[in-house]
Design a protein around this motif. Sequence first.
Motif, PDB file in Angstrom:
ATOM      1  N   ALA A 215      -7.991  20.185  21.649  1.00 32.24           N
ATOM      2  CA  ALA A 215      -7.680  20.835  22.927  1.00 32.24           C
ATOM      3  C   ALA A 215      -8.467  20.172  24.055  1.00 32.24           C
ATOM      4  CB  ALA A 215      -7.991  22.320  22.851  1.00 32.24           C
ATOM      5  N   ILE A 219      -7.201  18.555  27.512  1.00 31.31           N
ATOM      6  CA  ILE A 219      -7.672  19.104  28.799  1.00 31.31           C
ATOM      7  C   ILE A 219      -8.263  17.974  29.657  1.00 31.31           C
ATOM      8  CG2 ILE A 219      -9.505  20.573  29.779  1.00 31.31           C
ATOM      9  CD1 ILE A 219      -8.818  22.563  27.423  1.00 31.31           C
ATOM     10  N   LEU A 238       1.897  17.423  28.164  1.00 31.62           N
ATOM     11  CA  LEU A 238       1.288  18.186  29.257  1.00 31.62           C
ATOM     12  C   LEU A 238       2.300  18.470  30.360  1.00 31.62           C
ATOM     13  CD1 LEU A 238      -2.143  16.358  29.318  1.00 31.62           C
ATOM     14  CD2 LEU A 238      -1.582  18.582  28.303  1.00 31.62           C
ATOM     15  N   ILE A 354      -5.128  24.855  25.537  1.00 30.17           N
ATOM     16  CA  ILE A 354      -4.551  23.961  26.561  1.00 30.17           C
ATOM     17  C   ILE A 354      -3.754  24.782  27.579  1.00 30.17           C
ATOM     18  CG2 ILE A 354      -3.033  21.989  26.998  1.00 30.17           C
ATOM     19  CD1 ILE A 354      -3.446  21.157  24.067  1.00 30.17           C
TER      20      ILE A 354
END
Length: 377
Positions: A215, A219, A238, A354
Amino acid sequence: MAITHAIVKVTQGCNIACKYCYVDHYGFGSKKLILMDIDVLESLFSRISEYVQSQELSRFTFYWHGGEPLLQPPSFYESVYEFQQKYLPSTKVTHLLQTNGVRLTRHYARLLKDLGIVTSISLDGPPEVNDALRVDHAGHPTSAKVIQGIEALRSEGHPLQILCVLGPAAMRRGAEIYRYFRSMDTVWMDFLLPHASLQHTTIDLASMPSQREFAQFFIDVYDEWMDEANSEICVRRLRDYTQLLLGAAPDTCIFSDDCSYIITVLPDGSIYPCDDLLSTFPEPLGTLQTHRLETIKVHPTLCKVCKNSTLMFAKECLECDYFDVCRSGCTNFRSDKNKSFANKYFYCEMSTLIIDHIRSDLLRRLSESGIRPLPSS
Ligand code: SF4
Ligand code: SF4
């Protein structure tokens, strides 16, 4: 949903030997070089033409895959072009090719460009990261040759697309890897997770990074991508999470509820579901030589992974607050030994972390713009 995508394994066998290769892990790799021959390629186009007409489809997408698809000679892709003209003259056809880049010369890159084949490179980051797991058959690093392949693509004007598989060496390097790819003018990138579910994994669980580490990688990439604020750059997973949070449609299959629109064709013409599902369904659905795609589409295996199949989602997921964005991830990552997918996504915790980060970031940006979101009731 009709069949609209075909993953075509034009070879079984590869010129390198990545340690996490799912093709090998699922027993579909080959030590010998097995190539699809031109007769099978023509049968593929003929079957798809028959199906496209019967279903009145206006579009079809081919993924040219392997093994390593550039182990085929350039003349194979010239035949792809000829068969497309012959069998699919009025269909909007998209061609995507995924290569390890090792055999990519300028000549090959020019041909792929001329034929309209969008080419994506597999590279896991800078050499010390990539070469941890992407090695050749003698265990030697592959980065130097891949970078030459990337230079060939760029000199022939291909926009650079990279698929990167995350492993232990990439952890805590999300921002750096994003910048490394951008330093090569990469315009599209996607980060894939090691295949893992209740029934199999392609990397040793003992060396598998934690969900928090994965994660954090995403990020860090997200923050870097947002800071760059360049709408031309796509980080696929994303971008999809962000679009889903904003109520827009994603375009990656892992966020859909139907895997039955993708088939995989092996060099001998045998037909399977999406290649990610080969570990669950190792038996062919039929062959190009003997089956129309209308018959393949109603095969019980494809019905198990189609929209509305009761085997597709766990009750826990359907009731989860994150479901509208997480969508339980790729079907393969929630399979069990009973061939059911009604389980949580293997990377469930990673997804929630996320999504929380992106949601907070979007709200912060909204607030900084002076628009105050309504308090939730
Ligand atoms: S199994 Fe995964 S990769 Fe394959 S179509 Fe389904 S969601 Fe997509
Ligand atoms: S995988 Fe986890 S986060 Fe995703 S919908 Fe299921 S329970 Fe929710």
